[in-house]
Scaffold this active site. Structure first.
Site, short mmCIF file in Angstrom:
data_model
loop_
_atom_site.label_atom_id
_atom_site.label_comp_id
_atom_site.label_asym_id
_atom_site.label_seq_id
_atom_site.Cartn_x
_atom_site.Cartn_y
_atom_site.Cartn_z
N GLY B 12 0.42 -1.09 -0.65
CA GLY B 12 0.02 -0.15 0.51
C GLY B 12 0.67 1.25 -0.33
O GLY B 12 1.89 0.87 0.61
N PHE B 15 -0.88 7.02 2.69
CA PHE B 15 -0.29 8.04 3.57
C PHE B 15 0.89 7.13 5.08
O PHE B 15 1.54 7.27 4.91
CB PHE B 15 -0.95 8.40 4.28
CG PHE B 15 -1.68 10.02 3.67
CD1 PHE B 15 -0.67 10.83 3.20
CD2 PHE B 15 -3.04 10.14 3.21
CE1 PHE B 15 -1.12 12.21 2.77
CE2 PHE B 15 -3.48 10.74 2.92
CZ PHE B 15 -2.34 12.27 2.63
N GLU B 175 -18.16 17.84 2.12
CA GLU B 175 -17.74 18.22 1.18
C GLU B 175 -18.36 18.08 0.34
O GLU B 175 -18.64 19.25 -0.26
CB GLU B 175 -16.07 17.81 1.33
CG GLU B 175 -15.31 17.85 2.74
CD GLU B 175 -13.56 17.45 2.36
OE1 GLU B 175 -14.03 15.86 2.29
OE2 GLU B 175 -12.56 17.63 3.33
N ASP B 304 -5.58 2.78 7.71
CA ASP B 304 -6.72 2.56 8.08
C ASP B 304 -7.32 0.73 8.50
O ASP B 304 -8.27 0.81 8.75
CB ASP B 304 -8.14 3.43 7.45
CG ASP B 304 -8.16 4.62 7.04
OD1 ASP B 304 -7.43 4.85 7.99
OD2 ASP B 304 -8.20 4.80 5.80
#
Lengths: 426, 426
Positions: B12, B15, B175, B304
């Site tokens: 992955g 971040f 948003e 996550d």
């Protein structure tokens, strides 16, 4: 005649259609501009989207936005499937289904698409470049090829992924080949472990005797030399005989190449064939000297869909300035018919010259007797394209992306979208 | 043990994974970073791609490019289909087929995806937003909806195309709803003939009692008020009961809405389930306090995909700063095991605060006891996001796009790609 203003239907929001619409801004008409997309595309920079230098929105702007202040035009996103010249109606397909739309004047400006001239089975293996979707698909293939080469364990397979062929030595082919060579040699430098991207072979395969055949011979020669300096192998007099998922055949020899791009030919949009008039070999409508359709003075054809000759018998080329001029001329003819100022009954193409970019600091320019090549020609090309790009924001973003690319060899849009499937997987 | 440096496999390039790789730059290891895409994505701005404010390459950068100077890391574009913790191998699927890759240390950082919690049949009608492909699909749907409304002849059909529902009142939902309301009210002003885009209804539908439930109650209230000022209808305590191509059902009532967006929930990447250890309800791996997997000190989970609690029992939130901190912490743990400096055996999340943007000049910010909302919060949000965006060029392009958007209400990427097909056409 009733009192309502004449209804002008323009099909296609490219250079010809959009310039026709704009030139009718103050005419006593109502205009419907139909396009199957929602945007005008600055096609001369499409190859930069395909080669990850710009992103798609950098070279496109919504037609509604461009025309929002022109109150006599209505933009509709719809595909025109048929023209019924007798009934003076076009048949639309859009979200709501089919419907017919009547017109008093019709401007057909649906342009051209790439063509395989009877070899349509080559299409999945050698995609062409005419729309933003085409460009994004090409970008995906070019970037994925290096990833595939990096992952390959079999050396022959690796070499095949590092072998690129651009079929067709016109401006698009030359731009793609030159830029791809730069990507392989500079952009990807030091980023891979199992391959050296600089060892990629980029071949430009042209059936005719020279690249950029629309240019004078000495500029073709210079373009070839510049391409070779960038690392492109230029093959001329080399008609391609077959293309499949593993490569192409040329001169009886099979050349492995997992990425083949088609830049060898275009044919006009099929809409011209609805008109029942003569078409040329590329499917373009043989229009009258005033760009109207024989027998239908209320129908005009502009841009790449029109086959028009210059006084010396040479065809008007399929370039953006010609399309804009045709669009504007058609608008003036319509205004004249509606009581405006008289307009010469022959479209006269004003040839400002011919530019083609080749790669970093390499281009050729022909402006009448004035010929340039190399760095100066490249700067000229760059400024001209920046100047003609629509939209303040687009110009700034493109200028910024180009500046960064110039100094760093980096390309702004090296993003693979849509996973790593390839439609030609075998 | 042999003399070769330990092999760290990171799965992955988000971040968590990217920050882990960077923090191992000087460690005596060789690293393989695996990602199914070729880019790192700045996910906090993904909603701006979905709402046509930025183009995809503006918020993404090739992983190879980011890491090109770090010599101990090799990037591979590949999907990891399985972890074999006993054999210490991961199974890859990539272009060349399947293969296995051994590791000494494994860092799983494959994140989360949107989840429908047993209602997977809603997915085609209410797409979510986790990848660039998702964002481009959403952009297509949002822009096409206005085109469809313009083309509709039936008033009910037109209203259904002008009815938008965002399901889920977390940061993404807020948003999207705020920005969509701005597009309808300002961006598209004066561009349509048959519809008034400002009459579009944007509903934000939240099952819980308030929007932005991770924020203090007073900020939730302020966020709601700001949303309403932008023109969003906020519905709380409103769990959605069904979604189909024509709308959604809520409180026993069917609401026509041709465009529904799912922002109501995520579940962790399925890779966690290979480990044979306990997962939480969202499929996240219940890691030990040092982020290692129970029974497998050589496997770490970051970002996550990890279920971690803070000392007070609250979970570490699924936000970018937490993922980066976990990535860096895991890297330090691995370095410590290889003879580096000792590291506390408990990951401590440092909470710098919580930001959520709502729309033009509207946001909420919580920084410890310091709370802000409105214009100041929006400027803070803007500068923070610009600062954390990777890449000099990206920052400049994003700044330019935002400046133009601020002054003109225009959005840079209003381009419909992929024709006007919609996967949920009925």
């Amino acid at each position: 005649m009733d009192d309502r203003p004449a209804h002008v239907v323009i099909v296609g929001g490219g250079f010809a259609g959009l310039w026709a619409a704009r030139a009718l801004a103050r005419a006593p008409v109502r205009i419907t501009l139909l396009d199957r997309g929602n945007h005008h595309l600055f096609q001369p920079l499409l190859y930069q989207v395909a080669t990850a230098g710009l992103s798609a929105p950098d070279i496109a702007a919504p037609l509604r936005r461009i025309l929002r202040r022109q109150r006599n035009v209505e933009v509709q996103m719809a595909t025109v499937s048929r023209v019924d010249a007798q009934a003076r109606e076009v048949e639309l397909e859009h979200a709501g289904g089919r419907r017919r739309l009547g017109y008093d004047y019709l401007v057909l400006a649906t342009g051209a698409t790439h063509a395989y001239f009877g070899n349509e089975h080559w299409a999945p293996h050698a995609p062409g470049l005419k729309t933003l979707d085409d460009a994004l698909e090409l970008r995906r293939r070019l970037l994925l090829a290096f990833e595939r080469a990096e992952a390959a364990t079999d050396p022959a397979e690796r070499d095949a992924w590092l072998s690129f062929a651009i079929i067709g030595g016109g401006p698009t082919g030359v731009e793609l080949a030159g830029t791809l060579a730069e990507i392989a040699r500079h952009t990807l430098e030091r980023e891979f472990h199992n391959i050296d991207p600089a060892r990629a072979r980029v071949r430009l395969v042209e059936a005719g005797p020279r690249v950029l055949s629309a240019f004078p011979e000495d500029l073709s020669r210079k373009a070839r030399r510049q391409l070779e300096q960038l690392g492109v192998e230029v093959l001329t007099g080399a008609p391609v005989e077959d293309i499949d998922a593993r490569g192409y055949r040329c001169d009886g020899r099979f050349v492995p190449a997992r990425t083949v791009v088609w830049a060898a030919g275009v044919s006009a949009s099929p809409l011209g064939s609805c008109l029942g008039v003569a078409l040329d070999r590329a499917g373009r409508v043989k229009v009258r000297p005033d760009l109207s359709v024989p027998g239908h003075p209320e129908i005009f054809v502009a841009g790449d869909l029109a086959a028009v000759e210059r006084p010396d018998g040479r065809p008007v080329p399929g370039v953006a300035p010609a399309a804009k001029q045709m669009g504007r001329y058609v608008a003036r003819r319509i205004r004249a018919r509606l009581g405006g100022r008289a307009v010469p009954d022959r479209f006269a193409y004003r040839d400002y010259g011919n530019l083609a970019t080749i790669g970093r600091m390499a281009a050729v320019v022909e402006l009448g007797a004035w010929r340039l090549s190399g760095v100066l020609a490249w700067w000229f090309w760059l400024l001209a394209h920046l100047f003609f790009l629509i939209g303040f924001r687009n110009r700034l973003v493109v200028l910024l992306n180009w500046s960064v690319a110039y100094w760093t060899h980096q390309r702004a849009a090296r993003i693979i979208l849509g996973g790593d499937d390839r439609s030609d997987r075998d």
